[in-house]
Scaffold this active site. Structure first.
Site, PDB file in Angstrom:
ATOM      1  N   ASN A 198      -7.632  -2.805  14.279  1.00  0.00           N
ATOM      2  CA  ASN A 198      -9.029  -3.049  13.869  1.00  0.00           C
ATOM      3  C   ASN A 198      -9.130  -4.222  12.884  1.00  0.00           C
ATOM      4  O   ASN A 198     -10.180  -4.452  12.299  1.00  0.00           O
ATOM      5  CB  ASN A 198      -9.649  -1.781  13.259  1.00  0.00           C
ATOM      6  N   ASP A 219       0.816  -1.218   0.000  1.00  0.00           N
ATOM      7  CA  ASP A 219       0.000   0.000   0.000  1.00  0.00           C
ATOM      8  C   ASP A 219       0.849   1.269   0.000  1.00  0.00           C
ATOM      9  O   ASP A 219       2.069   1.211   0.203  1.00  0.00           O
ATOM     10  CB  ASP A 219      -0.964  -0.012   1.197  1.00  0.00           C
ATOM     11  N   GLU A 259      -9.655  -1.816   5.260  1.00  0.00           N
ATOM     12  CA  GLU A 259     -10.275  -1.518   6.545  1.00  0.00           C
ATOM     13  C   GLU A 259     -11.553  -2.339   6.719  1.00  0.00           C
ATOM     14  O   GLU A 259     -12.100  -2.855   5.738  1.00  0.00           O
ATOM     15  CB  GLU A 259     -10.628  -0.025   6.596  1.00  0.00           C
ATOM     16  N   HIS A 276      -7.294  -4.551  10.079  1.00  0.00           N
ATOM     17  CA  HIS A 276      -6.957  -4.282   8.678  1.00  0.00           C
ATOM     18  C   HIS A 276      -5.678  -4.974   8.259  1.00  0.00           C
ATOM     19  O   HIS A 276      -4.761  -5.167   9.054  1.00  0.00           O
ATOM     20  CB  HIS A 276      -6.954  -2.777   8.357  1.00  0.00           C
TER      21      HIS A 276
HETATM   22  C1  GLP Z   1      -0.434   0.396   8.681  1.00  0.00           C
HETATM   23  C2  GLP Z   1      -0.179  -0.456   7.435  1.00  0.00           C
HETATM   24  C3  GLP Z   1      -0.424  -1.928   7.689  1.00  0.00           C
HETATM   25  C4  GLP Z   1       0.212  -2.359   9.016  1.00  0.00           C
HETATM   26  C5  GLP Z   1      -0.425  -1.581  10.136  1.00  0.00           C
HETATM   27  C6  GLP Z   1       0.076  -1.991  11.519  1.00  0.00           C
HETATM   28  O1  GLP Z   1      -1.709   0.937   8.730  1.00  0.00           O
HETATM   29  N1  GLP Z   1      -0.953  -0.045   6.303  1.00  0.00           N
HETATM   30  O2  GLP Z   1       0.096  -2.683   6.611  1.00  0.00           O
HETATM   31  O3  GLP Z   1       0.035  -3.727   9.203  1.00  0.00           O
HETATM   32  O4  GLP Z   1      -0.165  -0.209   9.932  1.00  0.00           O
HETATM   33  O5  GLP Z   1       1.208  -1.286  11.887  1.00  0.00           O
HETATM   34  P1  GLP Z   1       2.162  -1.675  13.074  1.00  0.00           P
HETATM   35  O6  GLP Z   1       2.959  -2.845  12.597  1.00  0.00           O
HETATM   36  O7  GLP Z   1       3.019  -0.464  13.269  1.00  0.00           O
HETATM   37  O8  GLP Z   1       1.308  -1.999  14.239  1.00  0.00           O
END
Ligand code: GLP
Length: 241
Positions: A136, A67, A143, A138
């Protein structure tokens, strides 16, 4: 879906790095699906180390990131392209031309999204998709929604994700409100999926992913239907299982 629980976050990350390394050893031109966020950073650190020691050769590896934020140019400090360069690509012998991150600044984002899916297909599909997970549920920026989106698309980032990601920006107002993300269909099409989650903050969503209803309200829960998906967890993230 297999669940592997490790004593600590570092151990879990090292195990994921080993999975990626063995994929590259098996297939030197492997197509990797890569993720951002704080969770994969130790995985990338371990891969960099293996590269330095001459254990893995990244020269033929191809990558597609999940993304990108809409509106952030590739050199913006919080863009996922810049994150990938700084956290991994600048430190390994990968050909940058073989690393793809969706563009968040393309004039026609829909066309960019469609071209991204075509490029993955032309590369032969993703061999191994690395995932983190949002609190959440995702994955990528898919989402919670009323359906599982199939293709790469432009998405509105959930308010809770804006809050969660604000820590990387000066304040929540600076967090982009939209992103381009690989769809759930694109993630499910990967031949193998490895999701890494660490820390007690992720325990409730891991519990829902593994043991709750499979629903687009918890996007990661669809991984239960993937024939080759594994969750790598530390003890804290697995705490409610
Ligand atoms: C972002 C990314 C996700 C990732 C998520 C969790 O929103 N788009 O791909 O998994 O954050 O992040 P973290 O690993 O910092 O908890």
């Amino acid at each position: 879906m297999q669940v592997h629980v490790f004593g600590g976050a570092d151990e879990a990350a090292r195990a994921v790095a080993m999975v990626i390394a063995s994929e590259i050893l098996k297939k030197p031109d492997a197509v990797l699906g890569l993720a951002t966020g704080s969770t994969p950073v130790p995985v990338y650190r371990a891969l960099i180390e293996m590269g330095r020691q001459g254990l893995i050769d990244f020269s033929r590896v191809r990558t597609f990131n999940l993304d990108e934020y809409v509106g952030l140019s590739p050199d913006h400090p919080q863009s996922y392209r810049r994150f990938m360069n700084e956290q991994l690509f600048d430190h390994i012998n990968i050909n940058k031309a073989n690393t793809r991150v969706p563009s968040g600044v393309a004039a026609d984002l829909r066309a960019e999204a469609a071209a991204y899916d075509r490029a993955i297909e032309a590369a032969g599909g993703i061999d191994l998709q690395l995932l983190g997970i949002g609190v959440n549920g995702h994955i990528g920026f898919n989402e919670p929604a009323s359906a599982f989106p199939h293709a790469t698309h432009v998405v509105d980032i959930a308010p809770s994700t804006v809050q969660a990601n604000a820590r990387f920006f000066d304040n929540a107002d600076e967090v982009p409100r939209r992103a381009v993300t690989l769809g759930i269909g694109g993630i499910m099409a990967a031949r193998r999926v490895v999701l890494l989650a660490v820390g007690r903050g992720k325990a409730p969503v891991i519990q829902k992913t593994v043991a709750g209803d499979a629903t687009p309200d918890v996007p990661a829960s669809i991984l239960r239907f993937h024939p080759n998906a594994q969750l790598f967890l530390d003890r804290e993230a697995a705490g409610l299982l």
